[in-house]
Design a protein around this motif. Structure first.
Motif, PDB file in Angstrom:
ATOM      1  N   LEU A  68      65.118 -28.599 -45.393  1.00 22.19           N
ATOM      2  CA  LEU A  68      63.931 -28.066 -45.305  1.00 22.19           C
ATOM      3  C   LEU A  68      62.773 -29.199 -45.125  1.00 22.19           C
ATOM      4  CD1 LEU A  68      64.119 -25.688 -48.337  1.00 22.19           C
ATOM      5  CD2 LEU A  68      63.615 -25.011 -45.934  1.00 22.19           C
ATOM      6  N   GLN A  69      63.080 -30.282 -45.593  1.00 20.97           N
ATOM      7  CA  GLN A  69      62.310 -31.587 -45.473  1.00 20.97           C
ATOM      8  C   GLN A  69      62.373 -31.992 -43.891  1.00 20.97           C
ATOM      9  OE1 GLN A  69      60.204 -32.968 -47.393  1.00 20.97           O
ATOM     10  NE2 GLN A  69      60.618 -31.612 -48.911  1.00 20.97           N
ATOM     11  N   LYS A  91      74.592 -27.896 -52.645  1.00 18.43           N
ATOM     12  CA  LYS A  91      73.887 -27.089 -51.765  1.00 18.43           C
ATOM     13  C   LYS A  91      72.349 -27.432 -51.871  1.00 18.43           C
ATOM     14  CE  LYS A  91      76.999 -23.309 -51.680  1.00 18.43           C
ATOM     15  NZ  LYS A  91      77.411 -21.768 -51.846  1.00 18.43           N
ATOM     16  N   GLU A  92      71.974 -27.439 -53.118  1.00 16.67           N
ATOM     17  CA  GLU A  92      70.438 -27.699 -53.164  1.00 16.67           C
ATOM     18  C   GLU A  92      69.936 -28.890 -52.549  1.00 16.67           C
ATOM     19  OE1 GLU A  92      66.883 -29.359 -54.905  1.00 16.67           O
ATOM     20  OE2 GLU A  92      68.752 -30.148 -55.245  1.00 16.67           O
ATOM     21  N   GLU A 112      59.731 -31.721 -38.674  1.00 14.35           N
ATOM     22  CA  GLU A 112      59.520 -31.577 -37.388  1.00 14.35           C
ATOM     23  C   GLU A 112      58.300 -30.599 -36.969  1.00 14.35           C
ATOM     24  OE1 GLU A 112      61.157 -32.481 -34.706  1.00 14.35           O
ATOM     25  OE2 GLU A 112      62.571 -33.734 -35.987  1.00 14.35           O
ATOM     26  N   LEU A 113      57.974 -29.682 -37.918  1.00 17.67           N
ATOM     27  CA  LEU A 113      56.959 -28.746 -37.720  1.00 17.67           C
ATOM     28  C   LEU A 113      55.772 -29.587 -37.824  1.00 17.67           C
ATOM     29  CD1 LEU A 113      56.009 -25.738 -37.597  1.00 17.67           C
ATOM     30  CD2 LEU A 113      55.934 -25.806 -40.148  1.00 17.67           C
ATOM     31  N   ARG A 149      49.280 -24.117 -48.903  1.00 10.89           N
ATOM     32  CA  ARG A 149      50.374 -24.750 -47.843  1.00 10.89           C
ATOM     33  C   ARG A 149      51.060 -23.777 -47.234  1.00 10.89           C
ATOM     34  NH1 ARG A 149      55.725 -27.986 -50.222  1.00 10.89           N
ATOM     35  NH2 ARG A 149      56.191 -28.967 -48.061  1.00 10.89           N
ATOM     36  N   ALA A 150      51.129 -23.818 -45.738  1.00  9.97           N
ATOM     37  CA  ALA A 150      51.794 -22.945 -44.957  1.00  9.97           C
ATOM     38  C   ALA A 150      53.336 -23.041 -45.111  1.00  9.97           C
ATOM     39  CB  ALA A 150      51.653 -22.952 -43.403  1.00  9.97           C
ATOM     40  N   THR A 151      53.999 -21.753 -45.141  1.00 10.51           N
ATOM     41  CA  THR A 151      55.324 -21.766 -45.067  1.00 10.51           C
ATOM     42  C   THR A 151      55.936 -22.009 -43.769  1.00 10.51           C
ATOM     43  OG1 THR A 151      55.290 -19.421 -44.464  1.00 10.51           O
ATOM     44  CG2 THR A 151      55.311 -19.909 -46.961  1.00 10.51           C
ATOM     45  N   LEU A 152      57.136 -22.448 -43.900  1.00 11.07           N
ATOM     46  CA  LEU A 152      58.019 -22.909 -42.591  1.00 11.07           C
ATOM     47  C   LEU A 152      57.863 -21.462 -41.629  1.00 11.07           C
ATOM     48  CD1 LEU A 152      61.235 -24.602 -43.681  1.00 11.07           C
ATOM     49  CD2 LEU A 152      59.287 -25.609 -42.347  1.00 11.07           C
ATOM     50  N   LYS A 153      57.885 -20.307 -42.115  1.00  9.94           N
ATOM     51  CA  LYS A 153      57.976 -19.040 -41.198  1.00  9.94           C
ATOM     52  C   LYS A 153      56.539 -18.941 -40.589  1.00  9.94           C
ATOM     53  CE  LYS A 153      58.692 -14.045 -41.285  1.00  9.94           C
ATOM     54  NZ  LYS A 153      58.993 -12.880 -42.387  1.00  9.94           N
ATOM     55  N   GLU A 154      55.495 -19.454 -41.274  1.00 13.91           N
ATOM     56  CA  GLU A 154      54.234 -19.170 -40.774  1.00 13.91           C
ATOM     57  C   GLU A 154      53.969 -20.246 -39.708  1.00 13.91           C
ATOM     58  OE1 GLU A 154      51.683 -17.395 -44.568  1.00 13.91           O
ATOM     59  OE2 GLU A 154      51.889 -19.699 -44.336  1.00 13.91           O
TER      60      GLU A 154
END
Length: 639
Positions: free
Chosen positions: A482-483, A474-475, A488-489, A615-620
């Motif tokens: 996440l990577q 899972k990790e 993509e972000l 560092r910005a989060t994925l949500k931000e």
């Protein structure tokens, strides 16, 4: 030999070569007189009325001109005789001493030219009486300019081009001969003019009305030709200007003086720049040599320190392994002794009650010894833990372990602990099995309890393994997702040129502003920018160097953390030379590279929250892209 008897009869064109050889033999035998004095010559084949005294070069040009003439009025016999004369002059009279007049420089050999004469500049010759013929449509055509140009070049006049002049009727029968725009070009032009004058086909002969004109007439264009109201004057005014020789010399002298002055200024500027570059090169070379020496010293110290650490670690590990082997042999001997004593106890158990009491006492002693054995096992476990700790310390000097890896190692330690407990339980069961008795219910009960604990521990170990594998899978999956989402972000925000709080930041990029501010205090703006750029490039190379690692590890809130060493020579030298601003910029870039890409030491892009400096989060990042999309959608709706 008298040629007067042959003048009425001519030869064909095919017999020219044969007749040329015949005339050449006559010249060699002395039948025809060519040399009249030490300096003058005569043409034996020209009529008596023409000029008879020539210089060597003039006679050669005259003979070559007549021999290669394309005029149809020239007799073939006359051409053959003059060609033989050219051959005789070149082969047999080449060593003749040419008079000093012919060997003077251009300005002296042409001394007969009046300094007040105005020539057309660039030098241009005029050729007239070119043979033309009429076509069926009434237009005149004649020889091409290239043919005349090749003929003049073969005669040594070296024209640049020959341009026939055309009017509304076609070929006008005239042409302009262009020579090189220099003094050798003037020599060629005057030689061109003299050749026609010697052949009585010069300018005066053309304008004289005494006889009928035949063949080509030519001369060098002067002011009167330039001013003529005809096609020649019109083309001359288009092609050039009228100047005297002194005017041209004065103009050339002015150009040369101006050129020399300009070149002198350029040389002075270049020399000044060269000196500055030499100073810069010397300074750069000195700094590079110092940096190379520092680097070599650091590498040498590092290698020596590594060798010491490796040698110490090998010795320490060897001592630990020796102690472990010794302890293991002692445990094995004690175990064998216990086995022998257990056998003895089993034999004695069958004797009597007193022996049973002794057996009970022996069992207690065995329990004490078993406890000692467990203590020894714990000591072995502690020794193993010390070995692991030493290995971890050495590994930590190379690279900081990831938090998840530490967690998995802890789970591995728990697994090993369970395995050890299982082995201990199995050992206890083996001991109790050897001393169990059908009548001893307490011992049987204890054995059953140990077996149950053993099964529970084994089940816990299996559950822990399954949980560990599940967590690892899972990790890894969540980390990959996440990577990928973060990549993509980054790609999505890269396409937006925004000045918002959420945007990309190149981690480890060196801020050049403090370097520029420091240089402006020492140099002018242009030189400051250049020197700041050079210094920034040098420090960017330092940042990429994996061998430079100015960090040390400290404990902060129970966790290890890398901070900048205060005794690093490069950073201290930068602080002393350039100030706190440049030092802080390099430290910030170092910390970012060490945090985001310590192994590669190259720049990486991260989505950054500039408002909070983190560092910005994925949500931000996702919220920022959603807001940008809403704004774009609203703009399109208004359009």
């Amino acid at each position: 030999m008298d040629h007067s008897s042959d003048e009425d009869t001519d030869i064909s064109e095919s017999e020219i070569s044969e007749y040329e050889d015949k005339s050449y033999e006559e010249l060699k035998n002395g039948s025809q007189s060519v040399k009249t004095s030490d300096e003058t010559f005569t043409c034996p084949y020209c009529p008596k009325k023409r000029k008879r005294d020539y210089l060597y070069k003039e006679l050669l040009q005259h003979a070559s001109g007549v021999g290669q003439s394309s005029s149809q009025k020239r007799k073939a016999r006359d051409k053959a005789n003059h060609l033989a004369l050219v051959k005789y002059l070149e082969k047999d009279l080449m060593t003749v001493d040419v008079p000093s007049k012919d060997s003077k420089p251009a300005d002296e050999s042409d001394s007969f030219v009046n300094s007040d004469d105005q020539f057309v500049w660039p030098w241009i010759g005029i050729v007239v009486n070119i043979t033309t013929r009429r076509t069926e449509d009434g237009r005149s055509v004649g020889e091409s300019g290239s043919k005349l140009r090749d003929e003049y070049r073969s005669r040594g006049f070296n024209p640049v081009r020959v341009s026939p002049l055309w009017n509304f009727r076609g070929h006008s029968g005239t042409a302009l001969v262009e020579f090189n725009k220099n003094w050798p070009g003037l020599d060629n032009a005057l030689a061109f003019e003299r050749a026609y004058e010697l052949d009585h086909h010069g300018k005066k002969d053309w304008f004289a009305s005494s006889e009928q004109k035949s063949g080509l007439y030519a001369w060098v264009a002067r002011a009167d030709d330039y001013k003529m109201n005809n096609i020649i004057g019109e083309y001359l005014r288009k092609m050039g200007d009228v100047k005297t020789i002194p005017e041209l010399m004065e103009e050339e002298a002015r150009r040369q003086d101006k050129l020399v002055s300009k070149l002198t200024n350029i040389i002075q500027v270049k020399n000044k720049y060269l000196k500055e570059m030499e100073v810069i090169c010397d300074e750069t070379t000195r700094k590079i040599n110092v940096a190379v020496a520092e680097k070599d010293k650091l590498i040498q110290d590092y290698n020596e320190e590594i060798k010491k650490i490796q040698s110490s670690a090998r010795d320490h590990f060897q001592r630990i392994f020796n102690d472990l082997e010794k302890l293991k042999s002692q445990l094995d001997s004690q175990k064998n002794e216990l086995e022998l004593r257990k056998i003895e106890l089993e034999k004695r158990e069958a004797h009597n009650e007193s022996e049973r009491k002794k057996l009970s006492e022996e069992i207690e002693e065995n329990a004490v010894k078993n406890s000692s054995l467990q203590m020894a096992t714990l000591e072995q476990k502690k020794a193993d833990e010390n070995v692991m700790k030493l290995a971890k310390d050495q590994e930590r000097q190379k690279e900081q372990l990831h938090a998840k890896i530490i967690q998995l190692e802890k789970q591995l330690d728990l697994k090993q602990k369970l395995e050890l407990e299982i082995q201990q339980l199995k050992g206890s069961l083996n001991v109790l099995k050897h001393i169990e008795d059908d009548e001893d219910a307490e011992v049987l009960k204890k054995v059953d309890g140990l077996q149950k604990d053993l099964r529970d521990k084994e089940q816990s170990l299996q559950d822990l393994d399954a949980l560990n594998q599940t967590l690892i899978i899972k990790e890894r999956k969540s980390n990959d997702e996440l990577q990928q989402a973060r990549k993509e972000l980054v790609e999505g925000i890269k396409e937006l040129s925004s000045h918002a709080n959420i945007r990309l930041k190149r981690m480890g990029e060196l801020d050049t502003r403090p370097f520029l501010e420091a240089m402006k205090k020492r140099y002018n703006e242009e030189e400051a920018e250049e020197r700041a750029s050079e210094l920034c490039s040098l420090w960017e190379e330092y940042l990429k160097d994996p061998d430079w690692h100015p960090f040390k590890v400290v404990m902060v809130d129970g966790k290890e953390k890398e901070i900048i060493r205060g005794d690093d020579e490069k950073l201290n030298g930068l602080k002393n030379d350039m100030g706190e601003g440049a030092y802080n910029a390099v430290v910030a870039a170092l910390l970012e590279i060490n945090e985001y890409n310590p192994s590669g030491r190259y720049l990486t892009s991260e989505v950054w929250n500039y408002k909070q400096g983190r560092r910005a989060t994925l949500k931000e990042g996702a919220q920022f892209l959603l807001n940008q999309w809403k704004v774009l959608k609203r703009k399109r709706g208004l359009m």
